[in-house]
Scaffold this active site. Structure first.
Site, PDB file in Angstrom:
ATOM      1  N   GLY A  13       0.791  -1.232   0.301  1.00 39.45           N
ATOM      2  CA  GLY A  13       0.027   0.362   0.434  1.00 39.45           C
ATOM      3  C   GLY A  13       0.847   1.551  -0.198  1.00 39.45           C
ATOM      4  N   TYR A 151     -14.394  -2.201  10.180  1.00 35.97           N
ATOM      5  CA  TYR A 151     -12.827  -1.783   9.611  1.00 35.97           C
ATOM      6  C   TYR A 151     -12.186  -1.791  10.785  1.00 35.97           C
ATOM      7  CZ  TYR A 151      -9.279   1.285   8.867  1.00 35.97           C
ATOM      8  OH  TYR A 151      -7.718   1.995   9.047  1.00 35.97           O
TER       9      TYR A 151
END
Length: 248
Positions: A13, A151
């Site tokens: 990422g 999340y």
């Protein structure tokens, strides 16, 4: 000489925000860095921005074949890995009554499964079983947020995994720690809040003890510390980079 001179680092990422800032920090301190991202155009832009001592590898960490390809490239080109920043992740807002199976599967596929195998498949590349692994957590794994439960659960899972991994790695010199950002001004943060961003920033000024949201560079500084020998007796810790949000 930079503190990472001669070191090989991987940032998943790594095309924007915290990942990009950390990759840049590593390079500035002498490391050669591999970054990953799912979109080739963003990967190319990040590589160009970093400018030197960097290779971009396209892939999705939830796909084990992509991870195998990534580590084959690192092994063939450099033969080792010294630092792993397992940073790739996703998140979106959905309240309990609107959570979908697709959201749960995708969030846990990337944030949990992807991170597990990112770490597992890296282990054989650490020379003499020495190295540093940093996993990106979140304050959302420790404190409640409306419509952010999936999340938050995925990040809490990472915290639990790291507590167990340090026991699995006993007898090696591979350290594993968690860096848990709070509100950080990144492209993903902008996208997450959209038109409500200014309201969120104002709320942060009123509720975060530091009186502001953070920057990717501030998180990168913390990751750099955890990656370096300066933190040689730290393993299994969760370092919050959140302006004090999770402490009050």
């Amino acid at each position: 000489m930079g503190k990472f001179e001669g070191k090989i680092a991987l940032v998943t990422g790594g095309t924007s925000g915290i990942g990009l800032a950390t990759a840049q920090k590593f390079v500035n301190e002498g490391a050669y860095v591999y970054i990953t991202g799912r979109r080739q155009n963003e990967l190319d832009k990040a590589v160009n921005q970093i400018g030197k001592n960097v290779t971009g590898v396209q892939g999705d960490i939830s796909k084990l074949e992509d991870l195998d390809k990534l580590y084959d490239i690192i092994k063939q080109e450099k033969g080792k890995l010294d630092i792993l920043f397992a940073n790739a992740g996703i998140g979106n807002f959905l309240p309990l009554g609107e959570i979908t199976e697709e959201q749960v599967d995708r969030t846990f596929d990337i944030n949990v499964k992807g991170t597990i195998f990112t770490v597992q498949k890296a282990l054989s590349l650490f020379p003499d079983k020495v190295g540093s692994i940093i996993v990106t957590g979140s304050t959302a794994g420790s404190i409640g947020n409306p419509a952010f439960s999936v999340y938050g659960a995925s990040k809490a899972a990472l915290r639990a995994l790291v507590r167990n991994w340090i026991l699995d790695l006993k007898g090696t010199e591979i350290r594993v720690n968690v860096v848990s950002p709070g509100g950080i001004l990144t492209p993903a943060y902008d996208e997450l809040f959209g038109d409500a961003l200014e309201e969120v920033l104002e709320n942060s000024r009123n509720t975060v003890p530091a009186g502001k949201v953070g920057t990717p560079e501030e998180v990168a500084n913390a990751v750099s510390f955890l990656a370096s020998d300066e933190s040689s007796y730290l393993t299994g810790v969760e370092l919050f980079v959140d302006g004090g949000l999770a402490q009050v």
